[in-house]
Scaffold this motif. Structure first.
Motif, PDB file in Angstrom:
ATOM      1  N   CYS A   1     -54.597 116.433  68.457  1.00 28.54           N
ATOM      2  CA  CYS A   1     -56.151 116.971  69.308  1.00 28.54           C
ATOM      3  C   CYS A   1     -56.700 117.983  68.035  1.00 28.54           C
ATOM      4  CB  CYS A   1     -54.792 118.234  69.364  1.00 28.54           C
ATOM      5  SG  CYS A   1     -54.027 117.905  70.997  1.00 28.54           S
ATOM      6  N   LEU A   2     -55.905 118.053  67.512  1.00 26.33           N
ATOM      7  CA  LEU A   2     -57.044 118.680  65.540  1.00 26.33           C
ATOM      8  C   LEU A   2     -58.688 117.871  65.804  1.00 26.33           C
ATOM      9  CD1 LEU A   2     -54.667 120.262  63.444  1.00 26.33           C
ATOM     10  CD2 LEU A   2     -55.887 121.822  65.359  1.00 26.33           C
ATOM     11  N   THR A   3     -58.715 116.735  65.866  1.00 33.30           N
ATOM     12  CA  THR A   3     -59.430 115.478  65.747  1.00 33.30           C
ATOM     13  C   THR A   3     -60.376 115.484  66.780  1.00 33.30           C
ATOM     14  OG1 THR A   3     -58.643 114.032  66.180  1.00 33.30           O
ATOM     15  CG2 THR A   3     -58.026 114.391  63.753  1.00 33.30           C
ATOM     16  N   PHE A   4     -60.619 116.362  67.983  1.00 33.18           N
ATOM     17  CA  PHE A   4     -60.824 116.160  69.375  1.00 33.18           C
ATOM     18  C   PHE A   4     -62.322 117.376  68.442  1.00 33.18           C
ATOM     19  CE2 PHE A   4     -61.797 117.099  73.530  1.00 33.18           C
ATOM     20  CZ  PHE A   4     -62.057 115.981  73.794  1.00 33.18           C
ATOM     21  N   SER A   5     -62.179 117.979  67.866  1.00 34.76           N
ATOM     22  CA  SER A   5     -63.420 118.670  67.334  1.00 34.76           C
ATOM     23  C   SER A   5     -64.679 117.570  66.871  1.00 34.76           C
ATOM     24  CB  SER A   5     -63.062 119.510  66.389  1.00 34.76           C
ATOM     25  OG  SER A   5     -62.285 118.816  64.762  1.00 34.76           O
ATOM     26  N   LEU A   6     -64.014 116.455  66.247  1.00 31.40           N
ATOM     27  CA  LEU A   6     -65.290 115.787  66.044  1.00 31.40           C
ATOM     28  C   LEU A   6     -66.248 115.009  67.541  1.00 31.40           C
ATOM     29  CD1 LEU A   6     -66.728 114.923  63.245  1.00 31.40           C
ATOM     30  CD2 LEU A   6     -65.228 112.639  64.059  1.00 31.40           C
TER      31      LEU A   6
ATOM     32  N   ALA B   1     -53.944 117.617  56.572  1.00 37.62           N
ATOM     33  CA  ALA B   1     -54.080 116.872  55.484  1.00 37.62           C
ATOM     34  C   ALA B   1     -54.798 115.698  56.104  1.00 37.62           C
ATOM     35  CB  ALA B   1     -52.961 116.833  54.747  1.00 37.62           C
ATOM     36  N   PHE B   2     -53.952 114.939  57.133  1.00 35.54           N
ATOM     37  CA  PHE B   2     -53.980 114.532  58.093  1.00 35.54           C
ATOM     38  C   PHE B   2     -55.413 114.591  59.348  1.00 35.54           C
ATOM     39  CE2 PHE B   2     -53.933 113.580  63.078  1.00 35.54           C
ATOM     40  CZ  PHE B   2     -54.540 111.761  62.830  1.00 35.54           C
ATOM     41  N   HIS B   3     -56.355 116.221  59.308  1.00 30.62           N
ATOM     42  CA  HIS B   3     -57.026 116.642  59.976  1.00 30.62           C
ATOM     43  C   HIS B   3     -58.137 116.464  58.628  1.00 30.62           C
ATOM     44  CE1 HIS B   3     -60.348 119.134  61.576  1.00 30.62           C
ATOM     45  NE2 HIS B   3     -60.165 118.746  62.168  1.00 30.62           N
TER      46      HIS B   3
ATOM     47  N   ALA C   1     -62.437 113.119  57.061  1.00 33.44           N
ATOM     48  CA  ALA C   1     -63.406 112.382  55.741  1.00 33.44           C
ATOM     49  C   ALA C   1     -64.040 111.116  56.162  1.00 33.44           C
ATOM     50  CB  ALA C   1     -62.892 113.086  54.725  1.00 33.44           C
ATOM     51  N   LEU C   2     -63.091 110.489  56.597  1.00 38.27           N
ATOM     52  CA  LEU C   2     -62.962 108.763  56.581  1.00 38.27           C
ATOM     53  C   LEU C   2     -64.297 108.127  57.953  1.00 38.27           C
ATOM     54  CD1 LEU C   2     -59.556 108.023  56.175  1.00 38.27           C
ATOM     55  CD2 LEU C   2     -61.540 107.347  54.739  1.00 38.27           C
ATOM     56  N   ALA C   3     -64.124 109.085  58.773  1.00 37.56           N
ATOM     57  CA  ALA C   3     -64.894 108.898  59.328  1.00 37.56           C
ATOM     58  C   ALA C   3     -66.634 109.786  58.805  1.00 37.56           C
ATOM     59  CB  ALA C   3     -64.819 109.923  60.972  1.00 37.56           C
TER      60      ALA C   3
ATOM     61  N   THR D   1     -71.351 108.426  66.469  1.00 42.08           N
ATOM     62  CA  THR D   1     -70.414 108.005  66.665  1.00 42.08           C
ATOM     63  C   THR D   1     -68.998 107.603  67.214  1.00 42.08           C
ATOM     64  OG1 THR D   1     -69.403 106.014  67.445  1.00 42.08           O
ATOM     65  CG2 THR D   1     -70.935 106.112  65.783  1.00 42.08           C
ATOM     66  N   LEU D   2     -67.719 108.283  67.323  1.00 42.60           N
ATOM     67  CA  LEU D   2     -66.939 108.242  66.767  1.00 42.60           C
ATOM     68  C   LEU D   2     -65.938 106.752  66.667  1.00 42.60           C
ATOM     69  CD1 LEU D   2     -65.412 110.660  69.107  1.00 42.60           C
ATOM     70  CD2 LEU D   2     -65.879 111.111  67.127  1.00 42.60           C
TER      71      LEU D   2
END
Length: 236
Positions: free
Chosen positions: A108-113, A24-26, A31-33, A45-46
């Motif tokens: 760390c999971l969001t590092f995929s972006l 859910a966090f990922h 999704a918001l980004a 851009t991040l």
């Protein structure tokens, strides 16, 4: 201290709840980004990831930390915990570090972006790592607040609601939206004081690549203060 840390950290992965929270966090962060313009004007851009991250953390962190002490008190296992050769201080630190490591897994999971961004363009990795350092410090402060709230009650729902309320208010307190709303209602000096206690304001500087000593001091001081409150409550 190590057995308590292992028990708490592995406990997040022994039930589906931990995986659901991570998923859910990922999903929420990515999704918001994307929704707020991750790829706009042919530029990836991040910034859109970091600008909304404190608000997601204000919900995600309490969901992770609400059970730290309330579940122990509800089940009565807290008495068993302190029959072990471990001090309340060590138990508080071990539980806190275990939950923080679990949260870091989510980050760390969001590092995929970030990897996707490097494929699409040439990002400034210094800014990216600064943003993640700010995210980790924000997470630690939110977690310390949640742990203190969890120590005050046996009910996980009460701990969740109370900690979300505090985390959201501490993020909102110095936001531009609130500043505009209060612009003609309170003195300008008071708004400047409120910004000093705002998570969003301190995080914004680090998300832009600035390793701000005042922001680091703010996060560390707040984290230690609420861990101290946690220790006092548990010892009593």
């Amino acid at each position: 201290m190590t057995p308590v840390f292992k028990k708490e950290f592995l406990g997040y992965f022994r039930s589906p709840v931990g995986y659901v929270i991570l998923a859910a966090f990922h999903f929420a962060v990515i999704a918001l980004a994307l929704y707020f313009g991750y790829y706009r004007n042919s530029q990836a851009t991040l910034f859109t990831l970091f600008v909304r991250l404190p608000w997601v953390l204000a919900i995600f962190i309490p969901a992770v930390g609400m059970r730290l002490w309330s579940e122990e008190k509800r089940s009565g296992s807290i008495e068993l915990l302190f029959t072990l050769p471990i001090s309340p201080r060590s138990a508080v630190v071990a539980k806190f570090l275990a939950a923080l490591c679990f949260i870091c897994v989510g980050l760390c999971l969001t590092f995929s972006l970030a990897i996707t961004t490097s494929y699409l363009g040439d990002p400034d990795w210094g800014v990216i790592f600064s943003g993640y350092i700010g995210a980790a410090l924000t997470s630690a402060a939110f977690l310390a607040i949640t742990a203190a709230c969890s120590a005050l009650t046996k009910n996980q729902v009460i701990a969740l609601v109370l900690s979300i309320l505090i985390c959201v208010l501490s993020t909102l307190i110095g936001s531009d939206w609130l500043a505009q709303f209060l612009a003609n209602k309170v003195p300008t000096g008071m708004l400047d004081v409120l910004r000093l206690f705002s998570f969003e304001q301190h995080f914004e500087a680090m998300s832009r690549g600035l390793i701000d000593i005042s922001a680091i001091s703010f996060y560390v001081t707040l984290t230690l203060a609420f861990l101290g409150i946690n220790m006092v409550v548990i010892e009593r």
